[in-house]
Design an enzyme around this catalytic site. Sequence first.
Site, PDB file in Angstrom:
ATOM      1  N   GLU A  26       6.808 -22.056   8.226  1.00 23.38           N
ATOM      2  CA  GLU A  26       7.205 -21.169   9.326  1.00 23.38           C
ATOM      3  C   GLU A  26       8.174 -21.838  10.286  1.00 23.38           C
ATOM      4  O   GLU A  26       8.796 -21.176  11.103  1.00 23.38           O
ATOM      5  CB  GLU A  26       5.975 -20.699  10.089  1.00 23.38           C
ATOM      6  CG  GLU A  26       5.304 -21.755  10.939  1.00 23.38           C
ATOM      7  CD  GLU A  26       4.092 -21.211  11.683  1.00 23.38           C
ATOM      8  OE1 GLU A  26       4.010 -21.481  12.894  1.00 23.38           O
ATOM      9  OE2 GLU A  26       3.245 -20.540  11.072  1.00 23.38           O
ATOM     10  N   GLU A  53       0.809  -1.218   0.000  1.00 17.48           N
ATOM     11  CA  GLU A  53       0.000   0.000   0.000  1.00 17.48           C
ATOM     12  C   GLU A  53       0.847   1.274   0.000  1.00 17.48           C
ATOM     13  O   GLU A  53       0.324   2.360  -0.271  1.00 17.48           O
ATOM     14  CB  GLU A  53      -0.921   0.017   1.227  1.00 17.48           C
ATOM     15  CG  GLU A  53      -1.992  -1.055   1.235  1.00 17.48           C
ATOM     16  CD  GLU A  53      -3.092  -0.808   0.223  1.00 17.48           C
ATOM     17  OE1 GLU A  53      -3.053   0.224  -0.471  1.00 17.48           O
ATOM     18  OE2 GLU A  53      -3.992  -1.664   0.103  1.00 17.48           O
TER      19      GLU A  53
END
Length: 303
Positions: A117, A86
Amino acid sequence: MKDLQRGYLLTEQANPNSHNLDLRSPLELVDLFVQEDAKTIAAITQAREELAETISQTAAALRKGGRLFYIGAGTSGRLGVLDAAECPPTFCTPPEQVQGIIAGGAGALVRSSEDLEDRPDDGASAIAHHQITSQDVVIGITAGGTTPYVHGALQAARQRGATTVFIACVPKDQVTAEVDIDIRLLVGAEILAGSTRLKAGTVTKLALNIISTGTMVQLGKVYGNRMVDVAVTNTKLHDRALRILCDLTDLTREDAGYLLERSDRNVKLALLMHWTGLGKDAGDRLLSKHQGNLRIAMQEISK
């Protein structure tokens, strides 16, 4: 960190307020979410000093040519990528200035890859791949605080001299982290036990909003409360640019459009040209002199 039995973590515990979740009506479910999500604001308030320090450190790094990296896995990684993505349209930043790194790469944005992960070496490799240096800031995001991928990345980043920040939703006595800034966003147990895409995800998004927007304010990419560095890349953003110019000047929409084109669709430069009478090249030079800070550039002219 403790062993793989993670039931002790705050983010894994059962919430007593939702013990009969499956018996609630839709309206009762909404009311419960509202009640629980209200805790995110209190958690942000408790971390206000650490968030402010992160803004200061990040702005200082970016002024010197450094970069900001978010790194995480699963939901945490996706939130970091989202916030980074963004920044270019909102603040006209180059794509490399703020980056999101997620375990599993781009594919993990749209499909589950939570098994990745558990690999601390992959986190360290990501740091090496992006050639992170002492000029950069690395923010590791892990709701439960234990994600090996994130810890491996932060350790590697520290070894390279980068400023490191840890964001987790568990208290320090449950999970420790050797970092420069340690942010704990304690929202309590989730309505759906262990589903950290809920409150933990919401509070993390709030924190990232604050960090990135606060940093860009410090860098002069905002004038008043207007995004004067907005990238004019579509109809909506073109309209926003025109409204900013009209609101901050006495120009008609037609004249604002003409000014915007003369400035190569650079709202900040357009404002400087209008307020000072400078031409495009002279305005560009003045803004560059002050690292793009419109207010400081205007103060020089008014002396």
